[in-house]
Design an enzyme around this catalytic site. Structure first.
Site, mmCIF file in Angstrom:
data_model
loop_
_atom_site.group_PDB
_atom_site.id
_atom_site.type_symbol
_atom_site.label_atom_id
_atom_site.label_comp_id
_atom_site.label_asym_id
_atom_site.label_seq_id
_atom_site.Cartn_x
_atom_site.Cartn_y
_atom_site.Cartn_z
ATOM 1 N N ARG A 34 0.834 -1.211 0.000
ATOM 2 C CA ARG A 34 0.000 0.000 0.000
ATOM 3 C C ARG A 34 0.869 1.263 0.000
ATOM 4 O O ARG A 34 0.672 2.177 -0.780
ATOM 5 C CB ARG A 34 -0.919 -0.033 1.220
ATOM 6 C CG ARG A 34 -1.826 1.154 1.332
ATOM 7 C CD ARG A 34 -2.665 1.067 2.589
ATOM 8 N NE ARG A 34 -1.851 0.979 3.799
ATOM 9 C CZ ARG A 34 -2.348 0.955 5.027
ATOM 10 N NH1 ARG A 34 -3.644 0.982 5.212
ATOM 11 N NH2 ARG A 34 -1.553 0.879 6.083
ATOM 12 N N VAL A 75 -0.822 -9.093 4.908
ATOM 13 C CA VAL A 75 -1.148 -7.820 5.548
ATOM 14 C C VAL A 75 -1.763 -8.096 6.915
ATOM 15 O O VAL A 75 -2.067 -9.239 7.264
ATOM 16 C CB VAL A 75 -2.111 -6.980 4.681
ATOM 17 C CG1 VAL A 75 -1.492 -6.696 3.328
ATOM 18 C CG2 VAL A 75 -3.460 -7.658 4.529
ATOM 19 N N ALA A 77 -4.078 -8.821 9.826
ATOM 20 C CA ALA A 77 -5.333 -9.577 9.803
ATOM 21 C C ALA A 77 -6.506 -8.652 10.107
ATOM 22 O O ALA A 77 -6.361 -7.650 10.804
ATOM 23 C CB ALA A 77 -5.256 -10.699 10.832
ATOM 24 N N ASN A 103 -2.559 -13.897 10.126
ATOM 25 C CA ASN A 103 -3.160 -14.602 11.264
ATOM 26 C C ASN A 103 -4.655 -14.307 11.337
ATOM 27 O O ASN A 103 -5.144 -13.742 12.307
ATOM 28 C CB ASN A 103 -2.505 -14.133 12.565
ATOM 29 C CG ASN A 103 -1.361 -15.029 12.966
ATOM 30 O OD1 ASN A 103 -1.261 -16.172 12.511
ATOM 31 N ND2 ASN A 103 -0.499 -14.517 13.828
ATOM 32 N N HIS A 187 -2.323 -23.967 17.182
ATOM 33 C CA HIS A 187 -0.855 -23.890 17.307
ATOM 34 C C HIS A 187 -0.479 -22.725 18.229
ATOM 35 O O HIS A 187 0.333 -22.863 19.137
ATOM 36 C CB HIS A 187 -0.226 -23.714 15.927
ATOM 37 C CG HIS A 187 1.189 -23.222 15.953
ATOM 38 N ND1 HIS A 187 1.512 -21.892 16.218
ATOM 39 C CD2 HIS A 187 2.368 -23.854 15.760
ATOM 40 C CE1 HIS A 187 2.825 -21.750 16.207
ATOM 41 N NE2 HIS A 187 3.368 -22.917 15.920
ATOM 42 N N ASN A 188 -1.061 -21.557 17.984
ATOM 43 C CA ASN A 188 -0.705 -20.381 18.787
ATOM 44 C C ASN A 188 -1.155 -20.550 20.237
ATOM 45 O O ASN A 188 -0.443 -20.142 21.157
ATOM 46 C CB ASN A 188 -1.328 -19.120 18.195
ATOM 47 C CG ASN A 188 -0.571 -18.635 16.977
ATOM 48 O OD1 ASN A 188 0.050 -19.426 16.280
ATOM 49 N ND2 ASN A 188 -0.623 -17.355 16.713
#
Ligand code: NBP
Length: 487
Positions: A34, A75, A77, A103, A187-188
C-alpha cells in the site's frame, strides 16, 4: 515484461522474507505494498538482484501474473484483508487464487472461501508460523480453504516450507474452509501454553531454588537434549545466558507484564463454544492478563504481603533432586496441553466437517514454527497407531510418560502451593488429569442443585442416557420442568 509466478501484497517483515524465500526456490514474485516507499526500499535493498518485480498498484500486480493468478496477502489480519480482496475481485478471472497468509480468524476464512467461491475465484486461508526467521528460511505452513486451489499452490508452498529430517515439507493441505487458520490458532494457543510451562519452571528455579542464571541456563540446555528438545527451551537457555552491558542478566531488567495479540484468547473462546477443555492454555492466557495488572500487583504485595519468601540457604528444603521434579511437572503439563489441543482439533473437525489428519498436523509443527519440538514425533506416532485416538492421554506411550512424571509433578505443585509460588499451568493441568481419569466426579451434586432450584432435570446412573428426571426436593414444587439444553 516477464510474467511472475506469484504475487505478494504486504511487504512488512513476513511478506519481505517470504518473497526472498520464494526467490531462493526459483520463483519470480511480483510485489505490491500500500505504501509505495516500502516497495521501493525493498527493491533497492534486500530484493536487489533477485527475481522480484515491483508494482505500484494492485492493477499492475494483477497484470504481471501468469494464469491462473496466485496472489498471497501478508497484511494485517482483519479489515485490511477484506479491503484488498474487494480491490482484487473485479480484476481477477475465474480460477484465480487469493492466499491469505496472515493470522486471520478462522471464521473469516470460512466466509472468504464462500464469498470468492461464489465468484468463481479460489481462496486459501493459511496459517504461517515461524516469525521472521521461519518466513525467510522455511516456515510451517497450514493451508485450508478451497481444495480446488491446492494443486496450484502446493508446489510453491511446499518448496518454501521447513522440512523434517527426511525432507517431508512442514506444509500440507489441512482441510476445507477455515481448517488451516483453525489449526494455526490452536498452534498459537499451544504456544502460549508451552511458554507458560517454561516460565513456571524458571520462576520455581529462581524464586524457589535461588538458582543463578548460568545454572538455570545449563539446566534448560540439558533438558533441551532430552524429552524437552524444542525451540522454546533452546531460546530460554539463550535468554538466561544473556547479559547486558553491565554484565547483569538481561532478563531481570525486563518488566514482568506480558503482552498478547489475541490468538491464545481465540483458542480458549472457541474451546468454550465447542465445550472442550483448553484449561492449560486458558491459564496461560490469564497468567499474561494477571501479569499485566502490574501496578495492582505491586500494591497487593504491599497490602497482602507477597507469597512466602524463598530462603536461598534452605531452598525451602526442596532437595537437590527438585529440579528433576520440575522437569517432570513441565513435561507432564505439556502432554496435557497437547492432549487438550488435539481434542479441540478433533471437536472442531467434527463440528465443521473437516477431515483432519492429526498425525500429519503434528508433523506440520515439527520444524519451522515456534512450537517445533522432538515431542511432536511421539504425537504423530500415537495417531499412526490409532488414527481416531480420542485423546493422547489414552495412548500407551503417553500413559507411561505421564505415570512416570506423576510423582514429581505432584511434588512440585504441592511445594509451590506451600511456598506461595503460582504455578497455574502445572496445577490446572494436574486438576484436568485427575478429573479426566476419575470414574466419578461430583457433577451429580451440581445436577441435583440445578434440579433443586431450576427444575433443570437430571439423568440417572441406573437408567439409559437421554431419560430425564425431576425431583420435588422440598415437597412444595410443581411438576413442571425446565427445557433441557447444553449451554
Ligand atoms: P503487519 O501485521 O504489521 O502488517 C503490515 C502490512 O499490512 C503492511 O504491508 C501494511 O501496509 C499492510 N496493510 C495494513 Br496494516 N492495512 C492495509 C490495508 N488496509 N490495505 C493494504 N495493506 C495494508 O505485518 P507482519 O508482521 O509482516 O504480518 C503480516 C501477517 O502475518 C499478519 O496477519 C500477522 O499476524 C501474520 N504473522 C506475523 C508473524 C510475525 O512474526 N510478525 C508471524 C506469523 C504470522 P503499509 O506498509 O502500507 O502500512
Amino acid at each position: 515484461m516477464t510474467s511472475a509466478d506469484i504475487g505478494l501484497i504486504g511487504l512488512a517483515v513476513m511478506g519481505q522474507n517470504l518473497v526472498l524465500n520464494m526467490d531462493d526456490h526459483g520463483y519470480t514474485v511480483a510485489v505490491y505494498n500500500r505504501t509505495t516507499a516500502r516497495t521501493v526500499e525493498f527493491l533497492d535493498g534486500p530484493a536487489r538482484g533477485k527475481r522480484v518485480m515491483g508494482t505500484r498498484t494492485v492493477d499492475e500486480l494483477v497484470a504481471a501474473l501468469k494464469p491462473p493468478r496466485r496472489i498471497m496477502l501478508m497484511v494485517k489480519a482483519g479489515g485490511a484483508v477484506d479491503a484488498i480482496i474487494e480491490q482484487l475481485i473485479p480484476l481477477l478471472d475465474a480460477g484465480d487464487i487469493i492466499i491469505d497468509g496472515g493470522n486471520s480468524y478462522f471464521e473469516d476464512s470460512v466466509r472468504r472461501t464462500r464469498r470468492l467461491g461464489e465468484r468463481g475465484l479460489r481462496f486459501i486461508g493459511t496459517g504461517i508460523s515461524g516469525g521472521e526467521e521461519g518466513a525467510r528460511h522455511g516456515p510451517s505452513i497450514m493451508p485450508g480453504g478451497d481444495p480446488a486451489a491446492w494443486p496450484h499452490v502446493k508446489g510453491i508452498l511446499q518448496a518454501i516450507a521447513a522440512k523434517v529430517a527426511d525432507g517431508t515439507p512442514c506444509c500440507d493441505w489441512v482441510g476445507p474452509g477455515g481448517a488451516g487458520h483453525y489449526t494455526k490458532m490452536v498452534h498459537n494457543g499451544i504456544e502460549y501454553g508451552d511458554m507458560q510451562v517454561i516460565a513456571e519452571a524458571y520462576h520455581l528455579m529462581r524464586a524457589g531454588l535461588g538458582m543463578s542464571h548460568p545454572e538455570m541456563a545449563s539446566t534448560f540446555r540439558r533438558w533441551g537434549d532430552g524429552l524437552l528438545d524444542s525451540y522454546l527451551v533452546d531460546i530460554t537457555a539463550d535468554i538466561l545466558d544473556h547479559t547486558d552491558e553491565r554484565g547483569e542478566p538481561t532478563l531481570e531488567a525486563i518488566l514482568d507484564a506480558a503482552g498478547q495479540k489475541g490468538t491464545g484468547k481465540w483458542t480458549v473462546i472457541d474451546s468454550l463454544h465447542l465445550g472442550y477443555p483448553m484449561t492449560l492454555v486458558a491459564e496461560a492466557v490469564y497468567a499474561r492478563v494477571v501479569s499485566a495488572l502490574h501496578d495492582q500487583r505491586i500494591e497487593a504485595a504491599g497490602v497482602l504481603g507477597p507469597g512466602s519468601q524463598p530462603s536461598k540457604a534452605t531452598r525451602h528444603g526442596w532437595g537437590d533432586d527438585f529440579v528433576d521434579a520440575i522437569h517432570d511437572a513441565l513435561y507432564a503439563s505439556k502432554i496435557v496441553s497437547y492432549a487438550q489441543g488435539f481434542m479441540l482439533l478433533g471437536a472442531a473437525g467434527r463440528e465443521h466437517g473437516w477431515d483432519l489428519d492429526y498425525g500429519r498436523i503434528a508433523q506440520l509443527w515439527r520444524e519451522g514454527c515456534i512450537i517445533r519440538a522432538a515431542f511432536l514425533d511421539d504425537i504423530t506416532a500415537a495417531f499412526t497407531r490409532r488414527p481416531g485416538l480420542p485423546s493422547l492421554l489414552l495412548d500407551g506411550f503417553f500413559v507411561d510418560a505421564v505415570r512416570r512424571a506423576d510423582p514429581g509433578w505432584r511434588r512440585v505443585v504441592n511445594a509451590a502451593v506451600r511456598a506461595g509460588i503460582p504455578v497455574p499451568a502445572y496445577s490446572s493441568a494436574l486438576a484436568f488429569y485427575d478429573a479426566y481419569r476419575s470414574e466419578r466426579l461430583p457433577a451429580n451434586l451440581v445436577q441435583a442443585q440445578r434440579d433443586y432450584f431450576g427444575a433443570h432435570t437430571y439423568e440417572r446412573l441406573d437408567r439409559p442416557r437421554g431419560e430425564f428426571f425431576h425431583t420435588d426436593w422440598t415437597g412444595t414444587g410443581g411438576g413442571a420442568t425446565s427445557g433441557s439444553y447444553q449451554a
